[in-house]
Design a protein around this motif. Structure first.
Motif, PDB file in Angstrom:
ATOM      1  N   ASN A  54       0.749  -1.075   0.017  1.00 42.41           N
ATOM      2  CA  ASN A  54      -0.168  -0.025  -0.053  1.00 42.41           C
ATOM      3  C   ASN A  54       0.795   1.316  -0.085  1.00 42.41           C
ATOM      4  N   LYS A  55       2.017   1.098   0.769  1.00 43.86           N
ATOM      5  CA  LYS A  55       2.863   2.379   0.774  1.00 43.86           C
ATOM      6  C   LYS A  55       3.521   2.602  -0.514  1.00 43.86           C
ATOM      7  N   SER A  56       3.889   1.374  -1.313  1.00 43.78           N
ATOM      8  CA  SER A  56       4.749   1.460  -2.535  1.00 43.78           C
ATOM      9  C   SER A  56       3.782   2.024  -3.690  1.00 43.78           C
ATOM     10  N   LYS A  57       2.604   2.296  -3.399  1.00 43.83           N
ATOM     11  CA  LYS A  57       1.560   2.782  -4.380  1.00 43.83           C
ATOM     12  C   LYS A  57       1.605   1.799  -5.750  1.00 43.83           C
ATOM     13  N   SER A  58       2.206   0.509  -5.559  1.00 40.25           N
ATOM     14  CA  SER A  58       2.154  -0.160  -6.725  1.00 40.25           C
ATOM     15  C   SER A  58       0.805  -0.718  -7.258  1.00 40.25           C
ATOM     16  N   ASP A  59       0.845  -1.243  -8.374  1.00 40.00           N
ATOM     17  CA  ASP A  59      -0.638  -1.963  -8.805  1.00 40.00           C
ATOM     18  C   ASP A  59      -0.564  -3.364  -8.364  1.00 40.00           C
ATOM     19  N   PHE A  60      -0.038  -3.814  -7.451  1.00 37.47           N
ATOM     20  CA  PHE A  60       0.024  -5.073  -6.905  1.00 37.47           C
ATOM     21  C   PHE A  60      -1.193  -5.988  -6.985  1.00 37.47           C
ATOM     22  N   TYR A  61      -2.124  -5.539  -6.519  1.00 32.97           N
ATOM     23  CA  TYR A  61      -3.558  -6.291  -6.252  1.00 32.97           C
ATOM     24  C   TYR A  61      -4.143  -6.556  -7.691  1.00 32.97           C
ATOM     25  N   ASN A  62      -3.695  -5.614  -8.982  1.00 31.51           N
ATOM     26  CA  ASN A  62      -4.328  -6.079 -10.163  1.00 31.51           C
ATOM     27  C   ASN A  62      -3.339  -6.988 -10.809  1.00 31.51           C
ATOM     28  N   MET A  63      -2.150  -7.213 -10.310  1.00 27.05           N
ATOM     29  CA  MET A  63      -1.315  -7.952 -11.254  1.00 27.05           C
ATOM     30  C   MET A  63      -1.627  -9.374 -10.999  1.00 27.05           C
ATOM     31  N   GLY A  64      -0.934 -10.205 -12.168  1.00 26.59           N
ATOM     32  CA  GLY A  64      -1.210 -11.544 -12.324  1.00 26.59           C
ATOM     33  C   GLY A  64      -0.321 -12.262 -11.357  1.00 26.59           C
ATOM     34  N   THR A  65      -0.560 -13.541 -11.221  1.00 23.47           N
ATOM     35  CA  THR A  65       0.020 -14.417 -10.319  1.00 23.47           C
ATOM     36  C   THR A  65       1.865 -14.244 -10.458  1.00 23.47           C
ATOM     37  N   GLU A  66       2.329 -14.452 -11.497  1.00 18.54           N
ATOM     38  CA  GLU A  66       3.565 -14.413 -11.903  1.00 18.54           C
ATOM     39  C   GLU A  66       4.240 -13.041 -11.314  1.00 18.54           C
ATOM     40  N   LYS A  67       3.533 -12.082 -11.800  1.00 21.47           N
ATOM     41  CA  LYS A  67       4.130 -10.577 -11.390  1.00 21.47           C
ATOM     42  C   LYS A  67       4.022 -10.370  -9.829  1.00 21.47           C
ATOM     43  N   LYS A  68       2.980 -10.974  -9.267  1.00 14.99           N
ATOM     44  CA  LYS A  68       3.056 -10.820  -7.917  1.00 14.99           C
ATOM     45  C   LYS A  68       4.186 -11.275  -7.260  1.00 14.99           C
ATOM     46  N   MET A  69       4.286 -12.701  -7.671  1.00 18.36           N
ATOM     47  CA  MET A  69       5.670 -13.634  -7.146  1.00 18.36           C
ATOM     48  C   MET A  69       6.786 -12.598  -7.395  1.00 18.36           C
TER      49      MET A  69
END
Length: 132
Positions: A54-69
């Motif tokens: 949340n602090k990084s302001k990334s789009d983590f929650y909308n990433m695919g599984t591979e990108k999350k990893m």
């Protein structure tokens, strides 16, 4: 052994993983100390990572599984402040004797610790959801 050490050992419970006579000191430390601490502190690691995302302001929650990893790997390996915070969460649960053992080989034990923590986060990626 003092009261703090006794309380920590009781709180963490038994070793996780088998320890054999031929096990290395690092492997014994991993199974007796690191694995029980990582299990005990799991919810804190999850919350800490969600806060990091949340602090990084990334789009983590909308990433695919591979990108999350890949994001998890990068966060723990590359962000020194975050990695040090995670290490602190683990080290705070060491007994004095475990700390003395840790400082003798901290570099290798840190690698083990962070790799196990990364795998723990990756295994629970479905729990890493936006709390908003």
């Amino acid at each position: 052994m003092n009261n703090r050490d006794e309380a920590l050992l009781q709180l963490r419970g038994e070793a996780i993983g088998e320890i054999f006579p031929q096990s290395s000191k690092d492997e014994i430390f991993q199974n007796r100390t690191l694995r029980p601490i990582l299990k005990l502190q799991n919810d804190l690691f999850i919350e800490s990572f969600i806060n990091y995302v949340n602090k990084s302001k990334s789009d983590f929650y909308n990433m695919g599984t591979e990108k999350k990893m890949a994001f998890i790997d990068n966060a723990v390996h590359k962000d020194i402040k975050f990695r040090n915070a995670l290490k602190g969460m683990v080290m705070a649960m060491f007994t004095v004797e475990e700390f003395r053992e840790y400082i003798l080989n901290s570099s290798d034990l840190n690698k083990r610790m962070m790799n196990m923590l990364i795998e723990r986060l990756k295994d629970q990626v479905q729990l890493l959801v936006n709390p908003k």
